[in-house]
Design a protein around this motif. Structure first.
Motif, PDB file in Angstrom:
ATOM      1  N   GLU A  79      -1.960 -26.923  29.022  1.00  0.00           N
ATOM      2  CA  GLU A  79      -1.876 -26.443  27.629  1.00  0.00           C
ATOM      3  C   GLU A  79      -0.554 -26.931  27.066  1.00  0.00           C
ATOM      4  N   THR A  99       1.846 -25.052  25.021  1.00  0.00           N
ATOM      5  CA  THR A  99       2.901 -24.098  24.654  1.00  0.00           C
ATOM      6  C   THR A  99       4.137 -24.190  25.553  1.00  0.00           C
ATOM      7  N   GLU A 140     -11.693 -27.132  35.711  1.00  0.00           N
ATOM      8  CA  GLU A 140     -12.682 -26.070  35.530  1.00  0.00           C
ATOM      9  C   GLU A 140     -14.056 -26.637  35.842  1.00  0.00           C
ATOM     10  N   LEU A 174     -14.304 -28.902  29.427  1.00  0.00           N
ATOM     11  CA  LEU A 174     -14.016 -30.192  30.045  1.00  0.00           C
ATOM     12  C   LEU A 174     -12.801 -30.087  30.947  1.00  0.00           C
ATOM     13  N   GLU A 197       3.323 -23.939  16.951  1.00  0.00           N
ATOM     14  CA  GLU A 197       4.190 -22.895  17.504  1.00  0.00           C
ATOM     15  C   GLU A 197       5.295 -22.584  16.504  1.00  0.00           C
ATOM     16  N   ARG A 231      -6.937 -12.687  26.077  1.00  0.00           N
ATOM     17  CA  ARG A 231      -6.452 -14.059  26.289  1.00  0.00           C
ATOM     18  C   ARG A 231      -6.248 -14.336  27.789  1.00  0.00           C
ATOM     19  N   TYR A 233       1.502 -15.150  28.923  1.00  0.00           N
ATOM     20  CA  TYR A 233       2.721 -14.981  28.127  1.00  0.00           C
ATOM     21  C   TYR A 233       2.569 -14.135  26.863  1.00  0.00           C
ATOM     22  N   TYR A 234       1.367 -13.691  26.529  1.00  0.00           N
ATOM     23  CA  TYR A 234       1.181 -13.020  25.247  1.00  0.00           C
ATOM     24  C   TYR A 234       1.727 -11.593  25.194  1.00  0.00           C
TER      25      TYR A 234
HETATM   26  P1  HAM Z   1      -6.400 -21.422  25.242  1.00  0.00           P
HETATM   27  O1  HAM Z   1      -7.205 -20.309  24.693  1.00  0.00           O
HETATM   28  O2  HAM Z   1      -6.329 -21.553  26.714  1.00  0.00           O
HETATM   29  O3  HAM Z   1      -4.947 -21.261  24.634  1.00  0.00           O
HETATM   30  O4  HAM Z   1      -6.916 -22.783  24.639  1.00  0.00           O
HETATM   31  C1  HAM Z   1      -7.004 -22.966  23.239  1.00  0.00           C
HETATM   32  C2  HAM Z   1      -8.303 -23.692  22.898  1.00  0.00           C
HETATM   33  O5  HAM Z   1      -8.413 -24.897  23.660  1.00  0.00           O
HETATM   34  C3  HAM Z   1      -9.566 -22.917  23.274  1.00  0.00           C
HETATM   35  O6  HAM Z   1      -9.892 -21.977  22.275  1.00  0.00           O
HETATM   36  C4  HAM Z   1     -10.591 -24.020  23.363  1.00  0.00           C
HETATM   37  O7  HAM Z   1     -11.069 -24.360  22.068  1.00  0.00           O
HETATM   38  C5  HAM Z   1      -9.785 -25.168  23.923  1.00  0.00           C
HETATM   39  N1  HAM Z   1     -10.003 -25.273  25.385  1.00  0.00           N
HETATM   40  C6  HAM Z   1      -9.389 -24.585  26.363  1.00  0.00           C
HETATM   41  N2  HAM Z   1      -9.848 -24.967  27.575  1.00  0.00           N
HETATM   42  C7  HAM Z   1     -10.777 -25.926  27.349  1.00  0.00           C
HETATM   43  C8  HAM Z   1     -11.604 -26.724  28.187  1.00  0.00           C
HETATM   44  N3  HAM Z   1     -11.557 -26.639  29.511  1.00  0.00           N
HETATM   45  N4  HAM Z   1     -12.448 -27.616  27.603  1.00  0.00           N
HETATM   46  C9  HAM Z   1     -12.503 -27.743  26.258  1.00  0.00           C
HETATM   47  N5  HAM Z   1     -11.718 -27.021  25.415  1.00  0.00           N
HETATM   48  C10 HAM Z   1     -10.875 -26.124  25.946  1.00  0.00           C
HETATM   49  C11 HAM Z   1      -3.922 -22.108  24.861  1.00  0.00           C
HETATM   50  O8  HAM Z   1      -4.033 -23.181  25.384  1.00  0.00           O
HETATM   51  C12 HAM Z   1      -2.607 -21.619  24.291  1.00  0.00           C
HETATM   52  N6  HAM Z   1      -1.544 -22.576  24.672  1.00  0.00           N
HETATM   53  C13 HAM Z   1      -2.686 -21.445  22.786  1.00  0.00           C
HETATM   54  C14 HAM Z   1      -1.411 -20.973  22.201  1.00  0.00           C
HETATM   55  C15 HAM Z   1      -0.472 -21.714  21.556  1.00  0.00           C
HETATM   56  N7  HAM Z   1      -0.973 -19.727  22.220  1.00  0.00           N
HETATM   57  C16 HAM Z   1       0.194 -19.664  21.627  1.00  0.00           C
HETATM   58  N8  HAM Z   1       0.518 -20.868  21.237  1.00  0.00           N
END
Ligand code: HAM
Length: 417
Positions: free
Chosen positions: A80, A82, A113, A120, A129, A256, A260-261
């Protein structure tokens, strides 16, 4: 034949305009909110994610692409964005610059995954951010940015789900309540949940195992355990969204999947998607920067999954059209091909997209190619046209044609864009 790794996808030339469309909207909305782009490395030291994302999360315990580099250091492909942005902010002393700090990113991310529709192993995110404000106005700004981005894409039937998971103080009480609730059922739950019960019982609410889900439905809700400050903060965020006419529902199941939230968490979901219905998720994370060594710095942000956005756009028939070739210049013999190539160069210089024959095809084969690439016009040049200094310009949609002077071709096409 060597195949693409499982869980990865090619974005082929016929599809990349969809990516660009989403990326353009993302950049445009983010910059209107005062967010500037940040680019950080695709891999970071493993410890950044282990500490930042949290060692009780599925992402860290099961899904990271971790490897030793040739120097024997443990590295991880970012799961991710962040944590990397937080590291860059600290390492580059950006708290000394304009605060609040606001940055956005368009990145690929990697999670090992089980692949399925919308899930994916390499996927892409647009994220934003905001650091340095603990006020509910900052939460609202992040949510409004996310909302505007999704509505400018034209997406329909998107639901905003909102929750507050409180601060560490109210969460401690909530953890006790969850432990007491799950303890009588824990022997019937999965191995992961048994470990989660002591370490981080809130993670149980996020368990994807059907056998565990039946126990989570009636679990205590965090909203009943919020302290006064967290409750007031949350109410203020809700009021700001109401004021901006952004509809939402409060869903105490949203916890979530990353550690970290704190306080506000949110997800935008779409019914057009199957099980992986979240297109965008985020929230406040006031503890992350200090955990990585900064002075306490409140933070809030979100990320959207680009592949999921494309799926929704496609399900709702909202995909933008591919860019077309404005004119195909067909040369009927060698001298005409030379003229066509020179004219093509001149037209491109004047902002007109055009193509010409590079493989000495017959006129019939060239017409077929022009049709395949969706050329709006075909300008045919043969011996007679060369002599007259004109092309026979065919409007491919109207099936009509007229003679246009080479020197007037650009003007003619520009008038019909
Ligand atoms: P997350 O919910 O893990 O949050 O991912 C955000 C978005 O990324 C998901 O809602 C989804 O649309 C997409 N996503 C996550 N995993 C996959 C996957 N395996 N395949 C396709 N799409 C995926 C975060 O990543 C946090 N860093 C968000 C954040 C930013 N919170 C605070 N700041």
């Amino acid at each position: 034949m060597i195949q693409i790794p499982k869980g990865c996808k090619d974005a082929l030339p016929a599809e990349t305009h969809l990516w660009q469309y989403i990326e353009d909207r993302a950049r445009s909305v983010a910059s209107r909110y005062g967010f500037r782009e940040i680019r950080t490395p695709t891999f970071e030291q493993t410890e950044l994610f282990a500490r930042g994302v949290g060692d009780t999360t599925d992402v860290v315990t099961k899904e990271m692409y971790t490897f030793l580099d040739k120097g024997g250091r443990s590295m991880t492909l970012r799961p991710e964005g962040t944590a990397g942005v937080a590291r860059a902010f600290l390492e580059n002393g950006l708290s000394g610059g304009a605060m609040p700090f606001k940055a956005y990113y368009l990145i690929s991310a990697f999670r090992y995954e089980r692949p399925q529709a919308g899930r994916l192993r390499e996927f892409h995110q647009f994220g934003a951010e905001l650091y340095g404000s603990a006020l509910p106005e900052a939460d609202a700004e992040a949510i409004l940015l996310a909302h505007d981005f999704l509505s400018e894409l034209g997406l329909q039937d998107i639901t905003l789900k909102l929750n507050s998971i409180g601060c560490p103080a109210c969460r401690a009480k909530y953890h006790e309540a969850l432990k007491a609730y799950f303890a009588p059922h824990i022997d019937e739950m999965c191995e992961d949940c048994r470990a989660r019960l002591e370490k981080n019982p809130m993670r149980i609410l996020d368990c994807k195992n059907e056998g565990c889900k039946k126990f989570t439905a009636a679990a205590p809700a965090i909203t009943d355990y919020l302290c006064d400050d967290c409750r007031t903060h949350f109410e203020h965020v809700c009021d700001l969204l109401k004021g901006a006419n952004v509809p939402y529902i409060i869903d105490s199941r949203i916890v979530r999947g990353l550690d970290y939230y704190s306080r506000t968490v949110f997800e935008f979901t779409s019914d057009a998607l199957g099980a992986q219905s979240t297109v965008l998720g985020g929230g406040r994370y006031d503890g992350l920067l200090s955990m990585l060594g900064a002075k306490p710095t409140p933070a809030v942000g979100f990320a959207a999954g680009i592949e999921r956005l494309i799926m929704v756009l496609s399900a709702q028939n909202l995909l933008p059209e591919a860019p077309v070739c404005e004119v195909y210049l067909a040369g009927m013999d060698a001298p005409s091909r030379v003229k066509a190539a020179l004219l093509a160069h001149e037209l491109r210089g004047r902002g007109i997209s055009c193509e010409t024959d590079l493989v000495a095809r017959s006129l019939k084969a060239q017409m077929k190619y022009a049709d395949k690439i969706g050329a709006k016009f075909v300008a045919v040049i043969g011996e007679a046209e060369l002599e007259a200094g004109e092309a026979e310009v065919k409007d491919m949609r109207a099936s009509a044609s007229e003679r246009i002077k080479f020197s007037e071709l650009a003007q003619y096409l520009q008038g019909r864009k």
